[in-house]
Design an enzyme around this catalytic site. Structure first.
Site, PDB file in Angstrom:
ATOM      1  N   GLU A 181      -9.323 -10.736  -7.850  1.00 27.97           N
ATOM      2  CA  GLU A 181      -8.396  -9.613  -7.639  1.00 27.97           C
ATOM      3  C   GLU A 181      -7.216  -9.686  -8.614  1.00 27.97           C
ATOM      4  O   GLU A 181      -6.724  -8.662  -9.087  1.00 27.97           O
ATOM      5  CB  GLU A 181      -7.909  -9.606  -6.186  1.00 27.97           C
ATOM      6  CG  GLU A 181      -9.031  -9.252  -5.215  1.00 27.97           C
ATOM      7  CD  GLU A 181      -8.624  -9.309  -3.747  1.00 27.97           C
ATOM      8  OE1 GLU A 181      -7.454  -9.633  -3.444  1.00 27.97           O
ATOM      9  OE2 GLU A 181      -9.490  -9.024  -2.896  1.00 27.97           O
ATOM     10  N   LYS A 239       0.826  -1.209   0.000  1.00 29.73           N
ATOM     11  CA  LYS A 239       0.000   0.000   0.000  1.00 29.73           C
ATOM     12  C   LYS A 239       0.867   1.268   0.000  1.00 29.73           C
ATOM     13  O   LYS A 239       2.080   1.216   0.252  1.00 29.73           O
ATOM     14  CB  LYS A 239      -0.935  -0.037   1.211  1.00 29.73           C
ATOM     15  CG  LYS A 239      -1.968  -1.186   1.155  1.00 29.73           C
ATOM     16  CD  LYS A 239      -2.927  -1.101   2.332  1.00 29.73           C
ATOM     17  CE  LYS A 239      -3.966  -2.217   2.280  1.00 29.73           C
ATOM     18  NZ  LYS A 239      -4.928  -2.132   3.407  1.00 29.73           N
ATOM     19  N   HIS A 276      -2.107  -5.425   1.514  1.00 31.12           N
ATOM     20  CA  HIS A 276      -3.384  -6.125   1.311  1.00 31.12           C
ATOM     21  C   HIS A 276      -3.052  -7.534   0.831  1.00 31.12           C
ATOM     22  O   HIS A 276      -2.088  -7.728   0.086  1.00 31.12           O
ATOM     23  CB  HIS A 276      -4.234  -5.429   0.232  1.00 31.12           C
ATOM     24  CG  HIS A 276      -5.354  -6.295  -0.277  1.00 31.12           C
ATOM     25  ND1 HIS A 276      -6.576  -6.372   0.367  1.00 31.12           N
ATOM     26  CD2 HIS A 276      -5.421  -7.158  -1.317  1.00 31.12           C
ATOM     27  CE1 HIS A 276      -7.346  -7.241  -0.285  1.00 31.12           C
ATOM     28  NE2 HIS A 276      -6.674  -7.730  -1.310  1.00 31.12           N
ATOM     29  N   TYR A 300     -12.466  -2.097  -3.531  1.00 32.01           N
ATOM     30  CA  TYR A 300     -12.970  -2.254  -2.166  1.00 32.01           C
ATOM     31  C   TYR A 300     -14.494  -2.148  -2.098  1.00 32.01           C
ATOM     32  O   TYR A 300     -15.048  -1.807  -1.042  1.00 32.01           O
ATOM     33  CB  TYR A 300     -12.317  -1.228  -1.248  1.00 32.01           C
ATOM     34  CG  TYR A 300     -10.939  -1.652  -0.741  1.00 32.01           C
ATOM     35  CD1 TYR A 300     -10.786  -2.804   0.025  1.00 32.01           C
ATOM     36  CD2 TYR A 300      -9.802  -0.903  -1.012  1.00 32.01           C
ATOM     37  CE1 TYR A 300      -9.540  -3.199   0.500  1.00 32.01           C
ATOM     38  CE2 TYR A 300      -8.544  -1.286  -0.543  1.00 32.01           C
ATOM     39  CZ  TYR A 300      -8.431  -2.434   0.219  1.00 32.01           C
ATOM     40  OH  TYR A 300      -7.200  -2.818   0.694  1.00 32.01           O
ATOM     41  N   ASN A 330      -1.935   0.305   6.787  1.00 32.23           N
ATOM     42  CA  ASN A 330      -1.452  -0.978   7.316  1.00 32.23           C
ATOM     43  C   ASN A 330      -0.616  -1.787   6.323  1.00 32.23           C
ATOM     44  O   ASN A 330      -0.574  -3.005   6.371  1.00 32.23           O
ATOM     45  CB  ASN A 330      -2.615  -1.796   7.916  1.00 32.23           C
ATOM     46  CG  ASN A 330      -3.652  -2.190   6.888  1.00 32.23           C
ATOM     47  OD1 ASN A 330      -3.507  -1.903   5.710  1.00 32.23           O
ATOM     48  ND2 ASN A 330      -4.692  -2.869   7.337  1.00 32.23           N
TER      49      ASN A 330
END
Ligand code: DGI
Length: 137
Positions: free
Chosen positions: A126, A9, A115, A49, A112
């Site tokens: 995905e 990320k 993913h 998302y 965080n």
């Protein structure tokens, strides 16, 4: 061989720890079958998302995911999906086990670091979202 999707990320890309995170995958026996750095558009992040669209944190999540480039990869190996989730650690880095990617590189539940697909069905979808067949070797 099982495949899963990983995203490094924007927070981790900004910290310049892409190589360190990719090394975690390779050191655990996962092979990088595809990888690229991309800047997500708002539409990309909202679509990716979509499952979280009704959650209170959705807008912040989308803003965060487009705040800088990400590195998306297809990881391949035995139990690749579960193995990647184990390497990542818990969603909230405060709860992530020592030695996991999120414990070592993430700052908060929003930022965080990584993913990882959470089911084989999501992994297949995905991977298709980001990669064409000829990009996966
Ligand atoms: O699969 P994960 O990334 O571990 O977690 P998830 O699929 O439940 O949630 C996707 C992302 O949404 C997660 O990495 C960070 C964000 N998120 C999840 N739960 C919360 C959250 N963000 C905030 N601010 N608060 C939450 O409770």
């Amino acid at each position: 061989m099982e495949q899963t999707l990983s995203i490094i990320k924007p927070d981790a890309v900004k910290k310049n720890v892409v190589g360190k995170i990719l090394d975690r995958f390779e050191s655990a026996g996962l092979r990088i079958a595809a990888t690229k750095k991309i800047q997500l558009s708002q539409a990309d992040a909202e679509a990716f998302y979509a499952v979280h669209a009704e959650r209170p944190f959705f807008n912040d999540l989308v803003e965060f995911m487009i705040s800088g480039p990400v590195v998306v990869s297809v990881l391949e190996g035995q139990n690749a999906m579960a193995k990647n989730r184990e390497l990542m650690g818990a969603t909230n880095p405060k709860e992530a086990a020592a030695g996991t990617i999120r414990a070592d590189f993430a700052d908060s539940i929003d930022a965080n670091a990584v993913h990882g697909s959470d089911s084989l069905e999501n992994a297949a979808n995905e991977i298709k979202f980001f990669f064409s067949d000829r990009e996966i070797c």
